[in-house]
Write an enzyme that holds these catalytic residues in place. Sequence first.
Site, PDB file in Angstrom:
ATOM      1  CB  ILE A  18      -8.286   4.971   2.053  1.00  0.00           C
ATOM      2  CG1 ILE A  18      -9.502   5.530   1.305  1.00  0.00           C
ATOM      3  CG2 ILE A  18      -8.738   3.905   3.055  1.00  0.00           C
ATOM      4  CD1 ILE A  18     -10.200   4.507   0.425  1.00  0.00           C
ATOM      5  CG  ASP A  59       6.986  -3.414  -5.350  1.00  0.00           C
ATOM      6  OD1 ASP A  59       5.765  -3.587  -5.178  1.00  0.00           O
ATOM      7  OD2 ASP A  59       7.547  -3.587  -6.454  1.00  0.00           O
ATOM      8  CB  VAL A  60       2.936  -4.495  -0.934  1.00  0.00           C
ATOM      9  CG1 VAL A  60       3.236  -3.692   0.320  1.00  0.00           C
ATOM     10  CG2 VAL A  60       2.064  -3.706  -1.903  1.00  0.00           C
ATOM     11  CE1 TYR A 151      -9.004  -1.585  -7.907  1.00  0.00           C
ATOM     12  CE2 TYR A 151     -11.310  -1.270  -8.504  1.00  0.00           C
ATOM     13  CZ  TYR A 151     -10.273  -1.123  -7.605  1.00  0.00           C
ATOM     14  OH  TYR A 151     -10.509  -0.523  -6.391  1.00  0.00           O
ATOM     15  CE  LYS A 155      -8.981  -3.312  -4.830  1.00  0.00           C
ATOM     16  NZ  LYS A 155      -8.128  -3.226  -3.607  1.00  0.00           N
TER      17      LYS A 155
END
Length: 253
Positions: A18, A59-60, A151, A155
């Site tokens: 994406i 590395d975010v 997860y 989110k």
Amino acid sequence: MAQFTGRHALITGGGRGIGAAIASALRATGARVTIVGRTEEALRQTVAAGDADEFAVCDVTDGEAVARAFGEAAGRGGAIDLLVNNAGGAFSAPFQRTTTADVRAMLDLNLMSCVHTAHAVLPGMVDRRYGRIVNVASTAALKGYPYVSAYVAAKHAVLGLTRALALETARSGVTVNAVCPGFTDTDLVARSVDEIVAKTGRTAEAARAELTAGNPQGRLVNRTEVAAAVLFLCGPGAGAITGVALPVAGGEV
């Protein structure tokens, strides 16, 4: 076709899937595009294919690394006008086998990455009274799924952050939105198919059918469809749209 000429866009997780599709769409409409990720080879390939102008390995989940990489990107390509937080990942296990370390890892990758990048770009956006932040969340920000509790929690947190920042910046010329794709035709979903096959012994076709069963259109979302939604929210016509969660999921939510 040149609606983003003069704008500098930065996409995290931009080397594949994406993120690469978003980078390609923004560059095709005039933006200068910087992609960020952890895998240098994938980033190099995306730039070489003409889908981005430059890349930074970062590395975010590391706030200091983000501040440094974003500062260098702004120094090379100009102030960052458009931020797309696409970096993320999923971890699958029953909740009773999901450790606190697993939850923290999901929060670091999916939520704290957005916190770090927003800290890096928001002061400049507010000062210039213009900016677009789009967080690539998931339908997991809007509903629950079994066996991915960490997860889903992360989110949901991304969506909460999106809505809060949208209100804080509502009068600043900055918008903050989320797109929420359903299961999309990416490497991540391909790995999910492989995991289902390995754990259950089902065929790959049966595993894909399980993933698409919740989509009323009966298919995986195309990554270019997600990119089109991001382009809209970044565009000049979306200035009155902030704090929204836009599903790209064939009617699933």
